[in-house]
Design a protein around this motif. Structure first.
Motif, PDB file in Angstrom:
ATOM      1  N   GLY A 212      -2.361   5.545  39.268  1.00 40.22           N
ATOM      2  CA  GLY A 212      -2.192   4.404  38.563  1.00 40.22           C
ATOM      3  C   GLY A 212      -1.051   4.102  37.728  1.00 40.22           C
ATOM      4  N   ASP A 213      -0.584   3.153  36.511  1.00 39.33           N
ATOM      5  CA  ASP A 213      -0.261   2.926  35.414  1.00 39.33           C
ATOM      6  C   ASP A 213      -1.006   3.244  34.365  1.00 39.33           C
ATOM      7  OD1 ASP A 213       2.166   2.149  36.514  1.00 39.33           O
ATOM      8  OD2 ASP A 213       1.983   0.185  36.417  1.00 39.33           O
ATOM      9  N   ASP A 214      -2.538   2.710  34.618  1.00 40.04           N
ATOM     10  CA  ASP A 214      -3.290   3.771  33.782  1.00 40.04           C
ATOM     11  C   ASP A 214      -3.760   5.070  34.140  1.00 40.04           C
ATOM     12  OD1 ASP A 214      -5.216   3.746  36.913  1.00 40.04           O
ATOM     13  OD2 ASP A 214      -6.113   2.030  35.886  1.00 40.04           O
ATOM     14  N   GLU A 215      -2.775   6.125  34.677  1.00 39.52           N
ATOM     15  CA  GLU A 215      -3.622   7.312  34.688  1.00 39.52           C
ATOM     16  C   GLU A 215      -4.716   7.817  35.506  1.00 39.52           C
ATOM     17  OE1 GLU A 215      -1.596   8.786  32.050  1.00 39.52           O
ATOM     18  OE2 GLU A 215       0.132   8.942  32.923  1.00 39.52           O
ATOM     19  N   GLN A 216      -5.985   6.797  36.431  1.00 38.17           N
ATOM     20  CA  GLN A 216      -7.202   7.278  36.574  1.00 38.17           C
ATOM     21  C   GLN A 216      -6.882   8.693  37.692  1.00 38.17           C
ATOM     22  OE1 GLN A 216      -9.032   3.670  38.025  1.00 38.17           O
ATOM     23  NE2 GLN A 216      -7.909   3.468  38.449  1.00 38.17           N
ATOM     24  N   SER A 217      -7.853   9.445  37.464  1.00 34.97           N
ATOM     25  CA  SER A 217      -8.043  10.620  37.702  1.00 34.97           C
ATOM     26  C   SER A 217      -8.916  11.241  38.872  1.00 34.97           C
ATOM     27  CB  SER A 217      -8.650  11.792  36.648  1.00 34.97           C
ATOM     28  OG  SER A 217      -7.887  12.301  35.734  1.00 34.97           O
ATOM     29  N   LEU A 218      -8.028  11.539  40.291  1.00 33.93           N
ATOM     30  CA  LEU A 218      -8.720  11.802  41.718  1.00 33.93           C
ATOM     31  C   LEU A 218      -9.359  13.123  41.347  1.00 33.93           C
ATOM     32  CD1 LEU A 218      -9.419  10.506  44.577  1.00 33.93           C
ATOM     33  CD2 LEU A 218      -6.913  11.030  45.056  1.00 33.93           C
ATOM     34  N   PRO A 219     -10.295  13.320  41.816  1.00 34.73           N
ATOM     35  CA  PRO A 219     -10.907  14.813  41.676  1.00 34.73           C
ATOM     36  C   PRO A 219     -10.949  15.627  43.530  1.00 34.73           C
ATOM     37  CG  PRO A 219     -12.810  13.063  41.271  1.00 34.73           C
ATOM     38  CD  PRO A 219     -11.289  12.393  41.262  1.00 34.73           C
ATOM     39  N   GLU A 220     -10.881  17.048  43.074  1.00 33.93           N
ATOM     40  CA  GLU A 220      -9.908  17.643  44.238  1.00 33.93           C
ATOM     41  C   GLU A 220     -11.261  17.521  45.385  1.00 33.93           C
ATOM     42  OE1 GLU A 220      -7.907  21.755  44.075  1.00 33.93           O
ATOM     43  OE2 GLU A 220      -9.689  20.880  44.022  1.00 33.93           O
ATOM     44  N   HIS A 221     -10.171  17.251  45.966  1.00 35.12           N
ATOM     45  CA  HIS A 221     -11.248  16.788  47.921  1.00 35.12           C
ATOM     46  C   HIS A 221     -11.978  16.162  47.789  1.00 35.12           C
ATOM     47  CE1 HIS A 221     -10.448  21.484  48.773  1.00 35.12           C
ATOM     48  NE2 HIS A 221     -10.943  21.961  47.491  1.00 35.12           N
TER      49      HIS A 221
END
Length: 283
Positions: A212-221
């Motif tokens: 997203g434009d707000d660059e939220q991090s998605l954890p691995e797995h």
């Protein structure tokens, strides 16, 4: 409509299935679903004891299973008479419909076994249609080279990297699934058009990524469920990123699941179990 945001993160949980195959489950854990997607498992091990016993014969009714192999060799056999061997990059797309009994057994005694199994719901009008099965070898899955140096494998639906779209081998289903396997190098970005109103999620299996434009991090797995919108923006971290991107048309119907049976009412799941016990599940 705008860019989709990361709305919910579902960390995968270690579990086992079949005859003790160790895997990680995100969608499907604690009955968390994302209509029409019911379940996503990642299996990944270099230890044969984690996978060697495989998935002996077991029944399904009312949905579709998609097996996507990254590494290793798995054989499929079912009650309809189908038999297929899945190797690296291959896909098996099976519609259980009114019923099927199948097995998936590793064809190796050492080395890495890695891949995914996805469950996609069927609408009520299609839950009792005849079972069907399709093996899709890796060479039939188009791969799109990106300007960033990354690539996108198009398993289902159409990926539109520019003016022209690239379509995968799976088309024409009621849920209209988009199934992409995306590999991005370090710090590379990607924009993927998606249909507004369709549910979508990303499963990050290697590396780091923001959404997203707000660059939220998605954890691995982890599976990241996305808000509505007509475009998905993803950026890889310093070590690159590999992830599945899935979207599909929601069915908006009741879901009653009892183990390997996914129907619309409790009575229907009970009937499926009775049919399995008396040998008429696949009739």
């Amino acid at each position: 409509m705008g860019t989709r945001r990361l709305s919910k993160v579902i960390p995968s949980r270690a579990t086992s299935d079949g005859a003790g195959v160790k895997l990680r489950r995100s969608l499907g854990s604690s009955q968390l679903r994302h209509d029409p997607f019911l379940l996503l498992d990642e299996f990944f091990s270099d230890d044969p004891q984690d996978y060697i016993r495989g998935f002996p014969p077991h029944p399904h009714r009312g949905f579709e299973t998609v097996t996507y192999m990254l590494d290793g060799h798995m054989r499929h056999e079912d009650s309809v008479g189908n038999r297929g061997d899945l190797g690296p990059g291959d896909v098996q797309w099976m519609t259980a419909g009114r019923g099927i009994v199948h097995s998936e057994m590793p064809q190796q005694k050492q080395g890495r076994m890695r891949g995914f199994q996805l469950w996609i719901n069927l609408p009520a009008a299609e839950k009792m249609k005849p079972a069907s099965y399709r093996d899709i070898p890796s060479h039939e899955i188009p791969t799109v080279a990106l300007e960033s140096g990354g690539e996108v494998r198009v398993i289902a639906g159409t990926f539109i990297p520019g003016e022209q779209g690239v379509s995968g081998p799976i088309q024409g289903l009621t849920t209209d699934p988009l199934f992409l396997d995306v590999h991005l190098p370090a710090e590379a970005g990607l924009e993927v058009p998606v249909n507004p109103g369709y549910n979508a999620f990303i499963y990050l299996y290697d590396g780091q990524t923001t959404i997203g434009d707000d660059e939220q991090s998605l954890p691995e797995h982890s599976a990241g469920l996305l808000s509505d919108g007509d475009e998905i923006h993803v950026r890889a971290g310093p070590n690159g990123a590999c992830f599945l991107l899935l979207a599909g048309k929601p069915l908006g119907e009741p879901v009653v699941q009892s183990g390997p049976f996914v129907m619309n009412t409790r009575e229907e799941t009970e009937q499926a179990l009775a049919d399995y016990r008396n040998g008429t599940l696949t009739g």
